[in-house]
Design a protein around this motif. Structure first.
Motif, PDB file in Angstrom:
ATOM      1  N   GLU A   1      59.811 109.954   5.214  1.00 40.20           N
ATOM      2  CA  GLU A   1      60.007 109.299   6.504  1.00 40.20           C
ATOM      3  C   GLU A   1      60.685 107.942   6.338  1.00 40.20           C
ATOM      4  N   LEU A   2      60.271 107.195   5.299  1.00 40.00           N
ATOM      5  CA  LEU A   2      60.826 105.856   5.106  1.00 40.00           C
ATOM      6  C   LEU A   2      62.305 105.882   4.739  1.00 40.00           C
ATOM      7  N   GLU A   3      62.790 107.031   4.273  1.00 41.79           N
ATOM      8  CA  GLU A   3      64.215 107.158   3.980  1.00 41.79           C
ATOM      9  C   GLU A   3      65.063 107.027   5.241  1.00 41.79           C
ATOM     10  N   LYS A   4      64.429 107.178   6.383  1.00 42.42           N
ATOM     11  CA  LYS A   4      65.149 107.090   7.660  1.00 42.42           C
ATOM     12  C   LYS A   4      65.243 105.657   8.183  1.00 42.42           C
ATOM     13  N   LEU A   5      64.697 104.700   7.454  1.00 44.88           N
ATOM     14  CA  LEU A   5      64.805 103.300   7.839  1.00 44.88           C
ATOM     15  C   LEU A   5      66.278 102.896   7.790  1.00 44.88           C
ATOM     16  N   SER A   6      66.799 102.370   8.873  1.00 42.68           N
ATOM     17  CA  SER A   6      68.231 102.077   8.978  1.00 42.68           C
ATOM     18  C   SER A   6      68.472 100.637   9.400  1.00 42.68           C
ATOM     19  N   GLY A   7      69.476 100.037   8.789  1.00 44.20           N
ATOM     20  CA  GLY A   7      69.905  98.698   9.192  1.00 44.20           C
ATOM     21  C   GLY A   7      70.910  98.814  10.321  1.00 44.20           C
ATOM     22  N   ILE A   8      70.573  98.270  11.481  1.00 49.75           N
ATOM     23  CA  ILE A   8      71.405  98.397  12.676  1.00 49.75           C
ATOM     24  C   ILE A   8      71.766  97.014  13.207  1.00 49.75           C
ATOM     25  N   TYR A   9      73.028  96.823  13.504  1.00 48.77           N
ATOM     26  CA  TYR A   9      73.434  95.633  14.247  1.00 48.77           C
ATOM     27  C   TYR A   9      73.376  95.979  15.735  1.00 48.77           C
ATOM     28  N   VAL A  10      72.475  95.324  16.453  1.00 46.05           N
ATOM     29  CA  VAL A  10      72.255  95.610  17.869  1.00 46.05           C
ATOM     30  C   VAL A  10      73.137  94.698  18.724  1.00 46.05           C
TER      31      VAL A  10
ATOM     32  N   PRO B   1      70.908  91.478  13.639  1.00 42.47           N
ATOM     33  CA  PRO B   1      70.425  92.462  12.671  1.00 42.47           C
ATOM     34  C   PRO B   1      69.009  92.962  12.964  1.00 42.47           C
ATOM     35  N   VAL B   2      68.844  94.277  12.949  1.00 41.89           N
ATOM     36  CA  VAL B   2      67.539  94.903  13.169  1.00 41.89           C
ATOM     37  C   VAL B   2      67.383  96.075  12.209  1.00 41.89           C
ATOM     38  N   TRP B   3      66.240  96.134  11.533  1.00 44.93           N
ATOM     39  CA  TRP B   3      65.882  97.324  10.763  1.00 44.93           C
ATOM     40  C   TRP B   3      65.129  98.265  11.696  1.00 44.93           C
ATOM     41  N   MET B   4      65.644  99.491  11.860  1.00 47.73           N
ATOM     42  CA  MET B   4      65.088 100.440  12.822  1.00 47.73           C
ATOM     43  C   MET B   4      64.475 101.640  12.097  1.00 47.73           C
ATOM     44  N   PHE B   5      63.357 102.108  12.669  1.00 43.60           N
ATOM     45  CA  PHE B   5      62.694 103.292  12.131  1.00 43.60           C
ATOM     46  C   PHE B   5      62.091 104.073  13.291  1.00 43.60           C
ATOM     47  N   THR B   6      62.497 105.313  13.469  1.00 42.66           N
ATOM     48  CA  THR B   6      61.928 106.154  14.518  1.00 42.66           C
ATOM     49  C   THR B   6      61.143 107.294  13.884  1.00 42.66           C
ATOM     50  N   TYR B   7      60.071 107.685  14.548  1.00 42.28           N
ATOM     51  CA  TYR B   7      59.140 108.668  13.992  1.00 42.28           C
ATOM     52  C   TYR B   7      58.735 109.634  15.098  1.00 42.28           C
ATOM     53  N   GLN B   8      58.868 110.906  14.829  1.00 43.29           N
ATOM     54  CA  GLN B   8      58.503 111.927  15.810  1.00 43.29           C
ATOM     55  C   GLN B   8      57.129 112.489  15.473  1.00 43.29           C
ATOM     56  N   PHE B   9      56.214 112.400  16.454  1.00 44.92           N
ATOM     57  CA  PHE B   9      54.832 112.794  16.226  1.00 44.92           C
ATOM     58  C   PHE B   9      54.303 113.487  17.483  1.00 44.92           C
ATOM     59  N   LYS B  10      53.933 114.763  17.322  1.00 46.20           N
ATOM     60  CA  LYS B  10      53.380 115.552  18.423  1.00 46.20           C
ATOM     61  C   LYS B  10      54.277 115.532  19.664  1.00 46.20           C
ATOM     62  N   GLY B  11      55.575 115.749  19.427  1.00 44.36           N
ATOM     63  CA  GLY B  11      56.523 115.858  20.523  1.00 44.36           C
ATOM     64  C   GLY B  11      56.989 114.550  21.109  1.00 44.36           C
ATOM     65  N   LYS B  12      56.529 113.413  20.568  1.00 45.08           N
ATOM     66  CA  LYS B  12      56.941 112.108  21.067  1.00 45.08           C
ATOM     67  C   LYS B  12      57.685 111.338  19.971  1.00 45.08           C
ATOM     68  N   THR B  13      58.604 110.474  20.403  1.00 48.26           N
ATOM     69  CA  THR B  13      59.352 109.638  19.474  1.00 48.26           C
ATOM     70  C   THR B  13      58.838 108.211  19.553  1.00 48.26           C
ATOM     71  N   TYR B  14      58.446 107.676  18.406  1.00 44.68           N
ATOM     72  CA  TYR B  14      57.929 106.312  18.331  1.00 44.68           C
ATOM     73  C   TYR B  14      58.946 105.448  17.591  1.00 44.68           C
ATOM     74  N   MET B  15      59.101 104.239  18.055  1.00 45.45           N
ATOM     75  CA  MET B  15      60.124 103.361  17.500  1.00 45.45           C
ATOM     76  C   MET B  15      59.504 102.106  16.892  1.00 45.45           C
ATOM     77  N   PHE B  16      59.965 101.787  15.710  1.00 45.64           N
ATOM     78  CA  PHE B  16      59.565 100.573  14.996  1.00 45.64           C
ATOM     79  C   PHE B  16      60.824  99.734  14.779  1.00 45.64           C
ATOM     80  N   ALA B  17      60.703  98.426  14.864  1.00 40.83           N
ATOM     81  CA  ALA B  17      61.845  97.540  14.645  1.00 40.83           C
ATOM     82  C   ALA B  17      61.410  96.290  13.907  1.00 40.83           C
ATOM     83  N   MET B  18      62.310  95.768  13.096  1.00 36.98           N
ATOM     84  CA  MET B  18      62.072  94.535  12.347  1.00 36.98           C
ATOM     85  C   MET B  18      63.277  93.625  12.502  1.00 36.98           C
TER      86      MET B  18
END
Length: 359
Positions: A150-159, A301-318
């Motif tokens: 899952e952590l491999e999906k952590l992405s550096g995004i310029y928002v 700059p934002v580090w983004m991480f999304t996680y799908q759990f029980k049909g829902k998408t949860y978003m984490f940002a740093m």
């Protein structure tokens, strides 16, 4: 103050003023010039220098636009519609919103080239480390949430963000009271005095942010603030190397209402806080005017991480500059049941409702 050197119009040598003739003479070619001739030459030389400088600035802007048009690539997710920007050497493998791997590249138009950018201050490894440490403090999270896959999906995004500057004039009016209680003999008295209050003032607001993405959660982006805008630097495509960026889909006019409301609220609060020394204050009328409004398009700059759990998408940002973390995180029913084993069922139900922002 700079030193002015008068140059010979013919040979470029220095001119010296001759008191006897009231003219300027070149000691090298012996040319002689009147005051008017020297003045006209200086004016023409200054105009030419300014024209060359202006031309150089225009050429620099042209080269930056050309670089953006040649190297910036756009990717449209066929599942959720997110539009991602990156350089022509970065391979985007999935959408950071829905994890869909299907993306179509295309060139971007120059209007989407940002003016400024705050570069990332730490790399992916450090971001992962900070994220894992943060998750350890959340006992109700699923262990799968911080798995390696899952952590491999952590992405550096310029928002995309718009930073607003403006001048604000404000005025508030209302009523206030001062209450005094005292005792005379066996009687206790309460004295209330009523006042009419009025406050006027002006303030300058700088770098008021609003993200320019429809898909980004505005509350999540607000929690990541503040950024230190002293680190803003001129945008270059080199900053996108190894990262992604999102193309704005809300221009400054689309987000102005949000920013305007924020500025008006802050201006009202500043005026309200100046009303002091009263027992009660009731503001009955207020008027806030904004002028000299300007907006700058920047990437933050934002580090983004999304996680799908029980049909829902949860978003984490740093925050990619300060490391501040926020997210809408999933709750594991099994871990929650174990953690709340000693808590009443009613309390458990109240705390187990997911979807709250945590930071």
């Amino acid at each position: 103050m700079g030193v002015i050197v008068y140059k010979c119009i013919n040979c470029g040598g220095p001119l010296a003023f001759k008191a006897e003739s009231q003219n300027w003479t070149c000691d090298y070619c012996l040319s002689e010039f009147s005051e008017q001739e020297v003045s006209d030459f200086i004016v023409n030389e200054k105009a030419q220098a300014e024209a060359e400088t202006s031309s150089a600035v225009l050429e620099e802007h042209h080269l930056k636009d050309q670089e953006f048009q040649e190297k910036a690539m756009g990717y449209t997710c066929q599942s959720c519609g997110a539009e991602i920007v990156t350089d022509d050497t970065t391979a985007a493998t999935f959408c950071y919103y829905c994890h869909n791997p299907t993306i179509i590249p295309r060139r971007l138009e120059g209007e989407y080239r940002p003016e400024k950018v705050i570069p990332f201050k730490f790399n992916r490894e450090k971001a992962t480390e900070l994220f894992v440490e943060w998750c350890k403090k959340k006992p109700l999270l699923s262990k799968q949430f911080t798995s390696t896959s899952e952590l491999e999906k952590l992405s550096g995004i310029y928002v995309p963000f718009w930073l607003f500057d403006c001048h604000s004039d404000g005025k508030i009016s209302g009523t206030a009271t001062k209450v005094r209680t005292y005792t005379s003999g066996d009687t206790r008295y309460t004295e209330t005095k009523y006042y009419r209050v009025l406050r006027e003032g002006n303030a300058i607001f700088r770098d008021v942010p609003a993200d320019g993405s429809k898909k980004m959660d505005d509350d999540l982006m607000s929690i990541l603030e503040p950024y230190d805008y002293k680190d803003l630097t001129d945008f270059s495509m080199s900053y996108l190397s190894g990262y992604l960026a999102e193309k704005y889909d809300m221009d400054q006019n689309n987000v102005y209402g949000r920013v305007s409301g924020l500025i008006r609220d802050n201006m009202s609060s500043l005026l309200r806080e100046s009303v002091r020394g009263y027992s009660t204050v009731n503001i009955e009328d207020s008027g806030i005017k904004m002028k000299n409004v300007g907006a700058t398009y920047v990437l933050l700059p934002v580090w983004m991480f999304t996680y799908q759990f029980k049909g829902k998408t949860y978003m984490f940002a740093m925050n990619g500059q300060t490391g501040k973390i926020a997210g809408k995180l999933p709750i594991s029913p099994g871990r929650a049941a174990s953690w709340f084993s000693g808590v009443s069922a009613a309390t458990f139900v109240a705390l187990a409702i997911g979807g709250q922002f945590l930071w």
